[in-house]
Each structure stands twice: as C-alpha cells, then as structure tokens.
Design an enzyme around this catalytic site. Structure first.
Site, PDB file in Angstrom:
ATOM      1  N   GLU A 177      20.808 -25.891  -3.213  1.00 36.30           N
ATOM      2  CA  GLU A 177      20.832 -26.946  -2.192  1.00 36.30           C
ATOM      3  C   GLU A 177      19.656 -26.819  -1.214  1.00 36.30           C
ATOM      4  OE1 GLU A 177      24.635 -27.009  -0.188  1.00 36.30           O
ATOM      5  OE2 GLU A 177      25.543 -28.143  -1.811  1.00 36.30           O
ATOM      6  N   GLU A 246      28.329 -29.613  -7.989  1.00 36.10           N
ATOM      7  CA  GLU A 246      29.395 -29.315  -7.028  1.00 36.10           C
ATOM      8  C   GLU A 246      30.126 -30.586  -6.675  1.00 36.10           C
ATOM      9  OE1 GLU A 246      28.684 -27.121  -3.500  1.00 36.10           O
ATOM     10  OE2 GLU A 246      27.668 -25.494  -4.575  1.00 36.10           O
TER      11      GLU A 246
END
Ligand SMILES: *[C@@H]1O[C@H](CO)[C@@H](O)[C@H](O)[C@H]1NC(C)=O
Ligand SMILES: *[C@@H]1O[C@H](CO)[C@@H](O)[C@H](O)[C@H]1NC(C)=O
Ligand SMILES: *[C@@H]1O[C@H](CO)[C@@H](O)[C@H](O)[C@H]1NC(C)=O
Ligand SMILES: *[C@@H]1O[C@H](CO)[C@@H](O)[C@H](O)[C@H]1NC(C)=O
Ligand SMILES: *[C@@H]1O[C@H](CO)[C@@H](O)[C@H](O)[C@H]1NC(C)=O
Ligand SMILES: *[C@@H]1O[C@H](CO)[C@@H](O)[C@H](O)[C@H]1NC(C)=O
Ligand SMILES: CC(=O)N[C@H]1CO[C@H](CO)[C@@H](O)[C@@H]1O
Length: 819
Positions: A177, A246
């Site tokens: 991320e 995710e």
C-alpha cells in the site's frame, strides 16, 4: 473442470513437479490455465500452530483456493541478526500446513505489513539506527530491507515452497500500500519503488510479484487493489489481471471504541460486483483475524482481539451466516471459472445503477445482474424472462437463465455464539487469588533510574520497544522563599504517552490517555510541592506503536514535552520549564524483569487481604482447564488495564475499564449502501473487549493452570472467570424452494425453539408468527428431522410444510433451534 482439479491435486502431492504460475490481462494462469482464485488472509502469529490445520481446512471447506499471510519482521528479528521462528512464528510450518491442505499460498513479505500490527511490522532497533528513514531510498534502510527479504526468500526456497519448485506459493508481495502514502516521499519514493521491483526480481522466485495500491508499479510487478470495494479498479497495465488483495470483511477494534460490523450481504455484494466487472482474484482481509497476543497489537490503542468480523471468528468458529453465504458464492464463481476467464464480455446498462454482464464462450454463457442502487429493487427483463434484483445486490446466473445466487438473499443459518461457564471438576464459582505489589518506590520516591539526560526522549529511542513501560523522573528543588511555594501550582505535561501515570513525591496524582482517535493531550493537575527536593516520576506506557502513514516511524510515543510547572501569584503566572531538566530513565517494571508471570517464579505472593482497585498490582490464581474442545476465553470484566498471562503465555493487553461512549449504536443496521466506519456499530457504553482468548495449547488439560494479571490502574478480580465459547442457537429465515442446512457445528441439536412456515417476521432470537401459517406442525417436522443430529438439511417446500395461503406472497420458513 474435474480433470483440471485432479491434475492440480496430483501436482501438489508430487512436490517435485513445478507449477508454472503466470498471468495475462485476464487472470493468473496456473500451468497455462486462467484461474478464478479466492484467497483468505490468516496471519500465522495471530493463532497457534495447533489451530492452523483447522483454520486452513475451514478455509478450504469455505471455498478458498489460497491462504494469504504477511511476514512480520519485528517478530522474527526482535534484535538485529537474532531470529525467532519458533511456535506461532514458525512461518515454514504454516506454509507447509497450507500445502498439506492442498491450498495455494500468497506470501506478502512486505516487509512493511501495516496490518494493525505493532509498528507495522518494523523492528524498533531499525528506527534507532543512525540516519534511518523507512520506505525510501535511504541506504541503511534498503540494506536492512534487502537483508530480511532475501533471508525469507532463501528460507522458503530451501523448503521448496514456491510453486516454481512444486510448492504452494503462487504469488509474492513486496512493499505494501505504498501508493497510498507515497506523495510526501517525492522523487525518492518513486526511485524506491523501482529499487524494490529490481531487488525482488533478482531474487528469482519463479512466481509473479505483486505490489498492492501501487499505480506506478514497474513491470513485471502486478499492481492490485485494496479496499472495501474494488469493482472500479483498473490495473496499470493491460497485461495485469484485475486483482483484489485486501477485501476488508470487517474492521479492527480500538480500545474505547465501538464494535464495527460489516454485513454479510455487503461483503458478498462487493465480491460479486468485482467478478461481474472482470475481477479474477480476490483475497479476504481477514478470513481469520485472530488475536494480537503479547505486545503485537499496532496502534496506538488497537485491541488484543483482531476478530475483524471475519468469516472465521477470533477463536476459529464459523461466523455464520458470513462464512456459509460466501462459501455458496465461491462455489458459484468456481463453477463459472471457464466462462469468467475465457468468455467474451458484454454489458447491458438498464439505468438506475442496474446492469447485466454476460460472459460468453462457445460452450455457454454466464451472467451477473447487478443493482448498485441502494434504495430500489431493479426489475430486469432478459432473454424473455423477468428478474427482480434487490437493492444493493448482485444476482448470478451461471447459465444466464436460472438464478443460482443473490448476494442479498441469505440461505445460510445464523449462529448465535454463547459463553458457557467452566464445568471442570473442583472449579469454585470464584477464583482464589494471591497478590503482590509492583515495587515502584525507587522511582516514585527516589526518582532513580538507569541513565540520565538533560532532554525528554521519544520512548522508542530509550526502550527499543523491549517493554511498554518507561519511567521519566526528575527532581525539582524549591527554596523556602521561592515565589512558587504556597501558591496554587500545577504540573502540565504535553503528552504523547499512550497512557501516562504521574507521581509527585510518591503520591499518584492521576493518569490519562488520548481519546477520540487523537495521539496527544495535555495532562494538567494541581500539585503541592514542598520546600527542598521534590520527585516527579512519570510512567509512560505504550499501547501498540503506530503502524500507518507516511513517515509513521517518527510519530512520537512517550513524553516528548514540554513539561511545565505553573504557579499563580496574583495576576502573574510563573512558569518553570522542566523539559531540559536532568531526566532519569528506566525501562520496564520490576515484576516483568523478575518474570512474575512465569509459573515457576519463586517470588512470594500473599493470600491475605487481596486488594480491590489497587494500582500497580500483580494477581495470581490457579484454575482447571474447561472440559472438551471448545475454545476457551477468560472474562476480565471488572479489571482496569494491564497484561494477562496463562501458564506464562502472554495473552495480550486488557483494558475493560475503557468504556466507549453511549451514542452511535441506535441506527438499524442496513446492508444497503456503501460501508463506512459508523455503520452497524455495537457495544456502545461498554468495553470493546471483555473476553480474552486462551488457546487450548496454552492450557494443561490435566492438573493446574495459572493465570497472572498485572493490573496498572486498579481493578476488581471478583468476576474474573474462565469460559468456553460455542454455538448456542441457530436460526434461519428462508423463502420456499430452497434447501437450508442447519448445524450446531459438531454438537447435537437439542431442541426447536421456534418454527413457522408462512410469513413469520423478526430476527434471530425474536421471531414471531405472521398472519399466515401452515397448519401442519412445523415444529414437529423439524424436531423429527433435526433434534439429536449434528446437522440436518431441510427442503423448504409446500410439499413438506403444507401450503398456507399468504395472499400470493412467497412463503418463508423461520426457525430457531437450540444447540
Ligand atoms: C540514509 O542512509 C545513510 C546510510 O547510507 C545515512 O548515512 C543517511 O544519513 C541516511 N539518512 C538520510 C536522511 O538520508
Ligand atoms: C544479512 O546481514 C548479515 C550481516 O549483518 C550477513 O551476514 C548476512 O549474510 C546478510 N543476509 C543476507 C541474506 O543478505
Ligand atoms: C469472442 O470474440 C471474438 C473476437 O471478437 C470472436 O472471434 C469470437 O467468435 C467470440 N466468441 C464467442 C463465443 O462469441
Ligand atoms: C502543548 O499543548 C497545548 C494544548 O494542546 C498546545 O496549545 C501547545 O502548543 C503545546 N505546546 C507545545 C510546545 O507543543
Ligand atoms: C467487586 O465486584 C463484585 C462483583 O461485581 C462486587 O460485588 C463487589 O462489591 C466489588 N468489590 C468492591 C470492593 O467494589
Ligand atoms: C401437511 O403436509 C403434508 C406433507 O407432509 C401435506 O401433504 C399436507 O397437505 C399438509 N397439510 C396441510 C393442512 O397443509
Ligand atoms: C482503496 C480503498 O478503498 N481505501 C480505503 C480504505 O479504507 C479507508 C478507511 O475506511 C479509506 O479511507 C480508504 O480510502
């Protein structure tokens, strides 16, 4: 299909055969075949090796193809170049357990994990290296990151666990991320991402590398999406498949906060929509959240429970209906694997957020009807048939004709979990306690630590995160005629201590912590100083180090000041700045150093006058393990804040005294509309976590077990008790012409509490008969088919239950049974 699956099984058992994992713009390919892959996150240190086989098996039975995990650097390398891969940290054993179940693995090495894990997975010694800056082109950082990443890859390679070597791992991840936070890193951030890509390419693992949330991921890195919804995600390269690494099945909990829930319907909706819009790889974050044992919770203020409202609950029980409803979705998606990955795609827009997507191959077609409108159902006409798609739902028709699945129509049972008292023999209704005080006199009376500096330090720098506790101590002298003395005075501390306790001349003057998601606060208390020497002792306590954000490694923890004594003399305010005083430091507490939590500890404990609400106190009790196999929890209601151990195993921080505010739980939970943090909250006005998981492997089944508590703030141990958690009752509420499976999760069904076929209403636990009902005795039918059995399968039809006249409306069966 069958032959392909058979072939894959064959490849798993004969581990010398390599599997070729690659991809094209459509999907991940395994041995040349495009695949629909459903994956679930299970983080190995958040459960125990004894739990892993059952969790992974349940994942497989729930329709997963793969298990994903991060690798937790600070757990494995707590001190530089000293490694720990034992017990819960046995990464290789975890990966082999995945392999033994015949599932694939996704290895997210990071080594930045975020994951609500302490310091995002980075070791604090790394931060304390000179000139260190994380996650950018800092040579010291890159060297250490490369060292750890290489070591993990080498370990995994040595065991032949990459698919290219015949092992289960089909994908690996570097960084994590970074795209979300990279702005502040400027050009260095961009260069760093290129370096990451080159570095891992050189490790030659033979499977694709992914970079999640990284739009500029250089080829051949695959950029993937994380979020609550990823249907609009477009990869940065036409040759990269649409992958969701995710998908948040719920959300984590924070001390003092409320319990968030993400509805089953909404999770299913997000996944079905993702596949409707061309997605082919989905990973649930989390599939099993588990427990932040010991000091592994991130933060600050993240709870010990990491349940995440995931399909498997913290203890490994099925979270129904989420588990079962997603299993049905997985089965339907897998049945369409070929059309989804090879079919030509066309869409029809019906307006008002309703659309159809058709996947067409020579052999046949599969369809999705999506309705993203959160208020109104969609009536869709398609190839001469008409369909109703409820608001905020997706209908899946594997043959483009018959509805096989709708995300908003749950035909899986709801399980209500209950806690049962410990029924082991010789278990008194209350535990018998002994206690000892934590010896703090040296600090609060003498102000004596181990090192001194004329500066206030960040807590991480002093403790290296070897402990939650750090004493900051100083002395202040007042002359007899000092203008301060005799005036009303206060001690004012700008604090970033997660929890602060302040003592003046041995007296506890108060404690404080940040609230409402903030990191800092001002502690201010009136104090009486005496002439001569005064000792100010401040105990700063971390509750999980920050794990997210650009440069999060430098977010302050501890008491960074300034610290003032203020006095008033008429209109005049006099200020004494203590920030550059001589400060004496001491990491940790005596009881921890003396390992009072160890069963074999020889220290003296007293059984006389066990105190209530005494701060800085150790408590100990013995107990028998609850009988059976149900997961065990300890109820710590009545305590303040501290740490708990069972037989020397640290089961985590507890803080039941931190009560959440009263408001925010009233709104009815509606699955329609996008998920957000204030939606579907529970436990307003209560502690966020009352029960703490004690894995069975921490317990002696025979003989005594020891519970030790270190209580910082003061608490009442009267209510502390061991319990088991299991399914208490099971409900279903389904339309006719469906088959419903009812099960007490490996326990016999003992009775039918409610059953009605017609138009019953209400929710599990409070069903009521409606205006129409079958005159056949529904309860008797269900008693006959279910009671005494571990599970039963009920054909909800008029054939079985009769055909009550419900004015033409579809009939429903509502049932509640007791386990
Ligand atoms: C980055 O790493 C080097 C070590 O090569 C170090 O000397 C330097 O000061 C570090 N910090 C920054 C901000 O560049
Ligand atoms: C990591 O660094 C140590 C020296 O600190 C070195 O001995 C070791 O070989 C390195 N490991 C890898 C995999 O580069
Ligand atoms: C899919 O599209 C291709 C290219 O337009 C076409 O040649 C093929 O016939 C189509 N297949 C089906 C089953 O419609
Ligand atoms: C201390 O905290 C107060 C209140 O938040 C703030 O106004 C003040 O600027 C802070 N002082 C410093 C030096 O950070
Ligand atoms: C401790 O808790 C028990 C149970 O709630 C209660 O009956 C008792 O009065 C409490 N003790 C004190 C000293 O408050
Ligand atoms: C009761 O159920 C039976 C099937 O078991 C069915 O034949 C009969 O018609 C039903 N009776 C009524 C009154 O609905
Ligand atoms: C990619 C994505 O959806 N990110 C979101 C993750 O969740 C946080 C908190 O809800 C959002 O702020 C992000 O935008």
């Amino acid at each position: 299909m069958v032959s392909l699956r058979f072939l894959l099984c064959f490849l798993f058992v004969s581990s010398t055969y390599a599997t070729i994992v690659s991809h094209d713009g459509r999907a991940i390919t395994i041995d040349g075949h495009r695949r629909v892959l459903l994956s679930g996150s299970i983080h190995y240190p958040r459960s125990t090796p004894e739990m892993w086989p059952d969790l992974i098996k349940k994942g497989k039975e729930g329709g997963l193809d793969a298990i994903e995990t991060y690798v937790f650097w600070n757990a494995h390398e707590p001190t530089r170049r000293q490694y720990d891969f034992s017990g819960k940290l046995d990464l290789i054993r975890f990966l082999k357990t995945i392999q033994d179940e015949g599932l694939y693995g996704v290895l997210r090495i990071g080594p930045y994990a975020c994951a609500e894990w302490n310091y995002g997975g980075f070791p604090v010694w790394l931060h304390n290296m000179p000139g260190m800056v994380f996650r950018t082109t800092n040579k010291s950082f890159m060297d250490e990151m490369q060292n750890f990443t290489t070591m993990i890859v080498d370990m995994v390679k040595k065991e032949k666990l990459f698919a290219s070597q015949g092992g289960p791992i089909i994908l690996a991840q570097i960084e994590n991320e970074y795209g979300n936070v990279m702005g502040p890193y400027g050009e260095s951030g961009k260069a760093y991402i290129k370096w990451c890509a080159n570095m891992v390419q050189s490790l030659d693992v033979g499977v694709p590398w992914i970079m999640c949330q990284q739009n500029d991921a250089p080829q051949p890195m695959l950029n993937t999406c994380n979020g609550f919804y990823c249907d609009n995600f477009v990869p940065n390269n036409p040759n990269t498949p649409k992958m969701w690494t995710e998908n948040w099945t719920g959300w984590f909990k924070q001390w003092g906060g409320k319990n968030p829930h993400r509805t089953t319907e909404d999770v299913a909706f997000s996944v079905a929509r993702f596949f409707q819009r061309g997605g082919t790889f989905n990973n649930y974050y989390m599939y099993h959240g588990g427990t932040n044992f010991d000091r592994t919770a991130g933060g600050p203020y993240i709870t010990t429970s990491y349940d995440y409202d995931a399909p498997l609950d913290e203890y490994g029980n099925l979270n129904q209906p989420k588990y079962g409803h997603l299993k049905q979705l997985h089965d339907v998606l897998h049945s369409m694997e070929r059309t989804l990955t090879y079919g030509n795609i066309s869409t029809i827009d019906f307006g008002n957020s309703a659309s159809a997507t058709i996947y067409k191959t020579e052999e046949g077609s599969s369809c999705f009807f999506g309705n993203g409108n959160e208020n109104s159902d969609a009536k869709i006409s398609f190839q001469g048939e008409s369909y109703v798609v409820p608001a905020w739902s997706v209908t899946i028709l594997p043959d483009c004709k018959n509805e096989a699945y709708n995300t908003a129509k749950i035909t899986t049972q709801t399980s209500m979990m209950v806690k049962k008292p410990n029924e082991a023999e010789d278990t008194p209704s209350t535990l018998k306690w002994s206690w000892r005080p934590e010896n703090v006199d040296n600090f609060i009376l003498k102000g004596k630590g181990e090192s001194t500096q004329t500066q206030l330090f960040d807590q991480k720098v002093v403790t290296n995160d070897q402990s939650d506790y750090l004493w900051y101590m100083t002395t202040v002298k007042f002359k007899k005629r000092d203008p301060f003395l005799g005036k009303s005075m206060s001690l004012r501390i700008n604090s970033t201590a997660h929890v602060l306790h302040a003592f003046v001349n041995g007296k506890h003057i108060g404690n404080q912590h940040a609230e409402d998601g903030k990191f800092n606060y001002v502690f201010e208390k009136d104090v009486k100083f005496k002439s001569g020497r005064n000792v100010i002792a401040l105990l700063s306590i971390t509750v999980g180090l920050a794990n997210y954000g650009a440069f999060f490694e430098s977010k302050p923890a501890g008491i960074t000041g300034p610290i003032f004594i203020t006095g008033r003399n008429g209109d005049e305010t006099i200020v004494k700045d203590l920030s550059t005083h001589k400060w004496s430091y001491k990491t940790g507490l005596n009881g921890f150093e003396n390992q009072l939590f160890r069963t074999e500890s020889m220290s003296k404990w007293s059984v006389e006058s066990v105190p209530f609400y005494r701060s800085m106190t150790w408590y100990k009790a013995t107990f028998k393990a609850p009988l059976g196999n149900d997961p065990v929890v300890v109820d710590l209601m009545g305590l303040g804040k501290g740490t708990a151990w069972v037989n020397g195993n640290n089961i985590g921080r507890y803080w039941p005294a931190f009560i959440s505010s009263e408001n925010g739980c009233d709104a009815k939970c509606n699955y329609r509309g996008a998920y957000h943090a204030e939606k579907c909250l529970t436990n307003c006005g209560e502690p966020i976590q009352r029960w703490y998981h004690v894995p069975r492997s921490f317990l002696n089944a025979e003989g005594d077990n020891t519970l030790v508590l270190f209580e910082e703030m003061g608490g009442n141990t009267s209510l502390v008790s061991f319990q088991t958690t299991r399914v208490g009752s099971v409900c279903a509420n389904v339309y006719e012409n469906k088959i419903i499976e009812l099960s007490c999760d490996r326990k016999p069904i003992s009775a039918i509490k409610f059953a009605s076929f017609g138009n019953p209403y209400g929710n599990c636990g409070s069903f009521e008969k409606g205006t129409c009902e079958s005159s056949n005795n529904t309860v008797d039918i269900l008693t006959q088919e279910c009671v005494g059995k571990e599970k039963c399968s009920i054909d909800v039809s008029t054939k079985k239950f009769g055909a009550p006249d419900c004015s033409g409306a579809a009939r429903k069966l509502a049932v509640e049974l007791i386990c």
